[in-house]
Motif scaffolding. Structure first.
Motif, short mmCIF file in Angstrom:
data_model
loop_
_atom_site.label_atom_id
_atom_site.label_comp_id
_atom_site.label_asym_id
_atom_site.label_seq_id
_atom_site.Cartn_x
_atom_site.Cartn_y
_atom_site.Cartn_z
N ASP A 75 41.03 10.92 12.93
CA ASP A 75 40.46 10.65 11.60
C ASP A 75 40.39 9.15 11.35
O ASP A 75 40.16 8.72 10.22
N GLU A 88 43.25 15.24 6.23
CA GLU A 88 44.17 16.12 5.48
C GLU A 88 45.03 17.02 6.37
O GLU A 88 45.93 17.69 5.89
N SER A 95 39.13 15.70 9.60
CA SER A 95 39.66 15.44 8.26
C SER A 95 41.00 14.72 8.33
O SER A 95 41.82 15.01 9.21
#
Length: 199
Positions: free
Chosen positions: A5, A26, A24
């Motif tokens: 990422d 996250e 991502s």
């Protein structure tokens, strides 16, 4: 495929010709990141994916082959990994070194940062196994993994593979055919790794 990422990693990897998949920020684990990769790249369900993590720079090609072969030989499993015998007693108590206990079939019973199994009477007859942070999965299993809610076990120990055991899935574990050099989990490990790379 290099999954990241971070644009800096993407740029560096593309400079030497790697295929990069941006994911991502996250994700809480590498397994979650891989689940995104198999979907982004439309990887077939029966494909075996080997996850070589960035903090394990000394994993050898033989270990990559071994962890993939374990999964191919256990088609009812979706995941495999490696371990090796711990020779240094200090490593048994080190919470940065993950231990694993195996059943009679060679599947993981549990992973922990604590010394397991606990040698209550100090017989000293049973080996301790250090988990090597190298995994193989089927793409199908990664798609299933991402649908499983994170569990308290994995949060408590900070070990993503405990989600698999919590939901009753099996992880085949092979005893490594060669001792793997250190993974990089602490600043001290990084210094050791830099010295090894300089020699």
């Amino acid at each position: 495929i290099i999954a990241t990422d971070d644009e800096r990693i993407k740029d560096a990897a593309e400079e030497f010709g790697a295929v990069v998949c941006m994911t991502s920020p996250e994700h809480t684990s590498g397994t979650e990141r891989l689940a995104e990769v198999v979907n982004q790249c439309h990887i077939e369900d029966d494909t075996v994916i080997v996850n070589l993590q960035g903090d394990e720079p000394f994993i050898t090609p033989a270990s990559l082959d071994q962890v993939a072969s374990l999964l191919l030989d256990a088609p009812d499993h979706g995941m495999s990994t490696l371990c090796h015998v711990i020779d240094d007693p200090d490593e048994v108590a080190d919470p940065h070194i993950v231990k694993v206990v195996l059943d009679a079939e060679g599947d993981a019973v549990y992973f922990s940062r604590a010394p397991i199994p606990w040698d209550r009477d100090r017989h000293g007859g049973m080996p301790y196994y250090r988990h090597i942070g190298l995994y193989a999965y089927t793409a199908k299993f990664l798609r299933e993994y991402i649908t499983l809610a994170p569990c308290d076990l994995e949060k408590t120990e900070a070990l993503e593979q405990l989600r698999v055991l919590y939901y009753g899935r099996k992880i085949r574990v092979g005893i490594s055919e060669e001792e793997t050099a250190i993974g990089i989990d602490t600043p001290e490990d990084l210094l050791k790794a830099e010295k090894m790379l300089d020699t």
